[in-house]
Design an enzyme around this catalytic site. Structure first.
Site, PDB file in Angstrom:
ATOM      1  N   ARG A   5      11.606  -1.924   9.816  1.00 20.35           N
ATOM      2  CA  ARG A   5      10.605  -1.241  10.893  1.00 20.35           C
ATOM      3  C   ARG A   5      10.518  -2.358  11.941  1.00 20.35           C
ATOM      4  NH1 ARG A   5       5.090   0.263   8.179  1.00 20.35           N
ATOM      5  NH2 ARG A   5       4.347  -0.617   9.793  1.00 20.35           N
TER       6      ARG A   5
ATOM      7  N   ARG B 175      10.817  -6.290   4.064  1.00 16.96           N
ATOM      8  CA  ARG B 175      10.763  -4.820   4.061  1.00 16.96           C
ATOM      9  C   ARG B 175      12.011  -3.897   4.591  1.00 16.96           C
ATOM     10  NH1 ARG B 175       4.911  -2.074   4.830  1.00 16.96           N
ATOM     11  NH2 ARG B 175       5.169  -2.906   6.881  1.00 16.96           N
TER      12      ARG B 175
ATOM     13  N   ARG C 132      -9.134   1.103   9.226  1.00 14.01           N
ATOM     14  CA  ARG C 132      -8.634  -0.065   9.790  1.00 14.01           C
ATOM     15  C   ARG C 132      -9.786  -0.849  10.410  1.00 14.01           C
ATOM     16  NH1 ARG C 132      -2.966   0.741   9.301  1.00 14.01           N
ATOM     17  NH2 ARG C 132      -1.519  -0.968   9.523  1.00 14.01           N
TER      18      ARG C 132
ATOM     19  N   ARG D  76       0.204  -8.647  13.711  1.00 16.95           N
ATOM     20  CA  ARG D  76      -0.435  -7.664  12.789  1.00 16.95           C
ATOM     21  C   ARG D  76      -1.391  -8.233  11.867  1.00 16.95           C
ATOM     22  NH1 ARG D  76       4.430  -4.886  10.451  1.00 16.95           N
ATOM     23  NH2 ARG D  76       3.044  -3.719   9.203  1.00 16.95           N
TER      24      ARG D  76
ATOM     25  N   LYS E 265       0.959  -1.164  -0.160  1.00 12.73           N
ATOM     26  CA  LYS E 265      -0.086  -0.126  -0.122  1.00 12.73           C
ATOM     27  C   LYS E 265       0.788   1.310  -0.154  1.00 12.73           C
ATOM     28  CE  LYS E 265      -2.147  -0.882   3.999  1.00 12.73           C
ATOM     29  NZ  LYS E 265      -1.551  -1.845   4.183  1.00 12.73           N
TER      30      LYS E 265
END
Ligand code: AMP
Length: 224
Positions: free
Chosen positions: A161, A128, A91, A172, A16
């Protein structure tokens, strides 16, 4: 002229942020990421950032009232007058309802779901890397930096992160399944929900997104 509001829905790590940044560059609409806003607040040590910290680091959602206050402050700013690209918001169903109320008579959002299988989501998030200096998003496998640990865009330092560590990613993902995935059905009940297969390359996802967003901008009377 209408207001163009585009919502990117999808699991953590699905792309996203990457796509929203590219869309922001191609459309001139601001990229509004609630995750980025919380991280900014956290790095500046604001009370909001400190309140959000524990939730973020454990992979939980920040309570709706905090998110809504921050989001509506942001989209009330002048650069959002023509519209904006939402990444990571809404969310939860109460967040989606609050957005609906705010947009009533103002804009009919375009909602695009970036869909990906669970196994792939874990791999995406786990690889990531984000630039500390410019926010550029890279990936160990899908967008590997030319020099290890160095951002291709600005030469800054790439970091993982904190919430992309495997144990937090799986939390998550379950939070996503329980609280955010139902929004696909929420938006699916009305026109305007589009679905993109996010297992393809970032370039082909972007191409498809641009077509959808271009058509939406034309509908609301914006120049592409
Ligand atoms: P993201 O960068 O979108 O993955 O967001 C990072 C973290 O910020 C999430 O795991 C949540 O803890 C928090 N967060 C971001 N956006 C929201 C939201 N819309 N509602 C609740 N928590 C959020």
């Amino acid at each position: 002229m209408g207001r163009a509001v585009i919502i990117l829905l999808g699991a953590p790590g699905v792309g996203k942020g990457t796509q929203a940044k590219r869309l922001a560059a191609s459309t001139g609409l601001p990229h509004v990421s609630t995750g980025d806003l919380f991280r900014e607040n956290l790095s500046k040590g604001t009370p909001l950032g400190l309140e959000a910290k524990g939730y973020m680091e454990s992979g939980k959602l920040v309570p709706d009232d905090l998110v809504l206050r921050m989001l509506f402050d942001r989209v009330a700013q002048a650069d959002c007058a023509r519209g904006y690209l939402l990444d990571g918001f809404p969310r939860t169903e109460p967040q989606a309802q609050a957005l609906d109320r705010a947009l009533e008579g103002v804009a009919e959002p375009l909602v695009v779901e970036l869909a990906l299988a669970d196994e792939e989501i874990i791999e995406r998030a786990a690889g990531r890397l984000v630039c500390k200096d410019c926010g550029n998003i890279q990936h160990l496998r899908f967008a590997a930096p030319a020099v290890e640990g160095v951002c291709d865009a600005c030469g800054g330092e790439l970091q993982q992160r904190k919430d992309d560590r495997p144990e937090v990613v799986s939390e998550r993902l379950s939070v996503y399944r329980a609280q955010t995935a139902p929004l696909v059905a929420y938006y699916g009940r009305r026109a305007g929900l589009e679905r993109i297969d996010a297992s393809r390359s970032a370039d082909s996802i972007f191409e498809e997104l641009q077509t959808l967003v271009g058509a939406h901008l034309a509908r609301v009377g914006e120049a592409v």
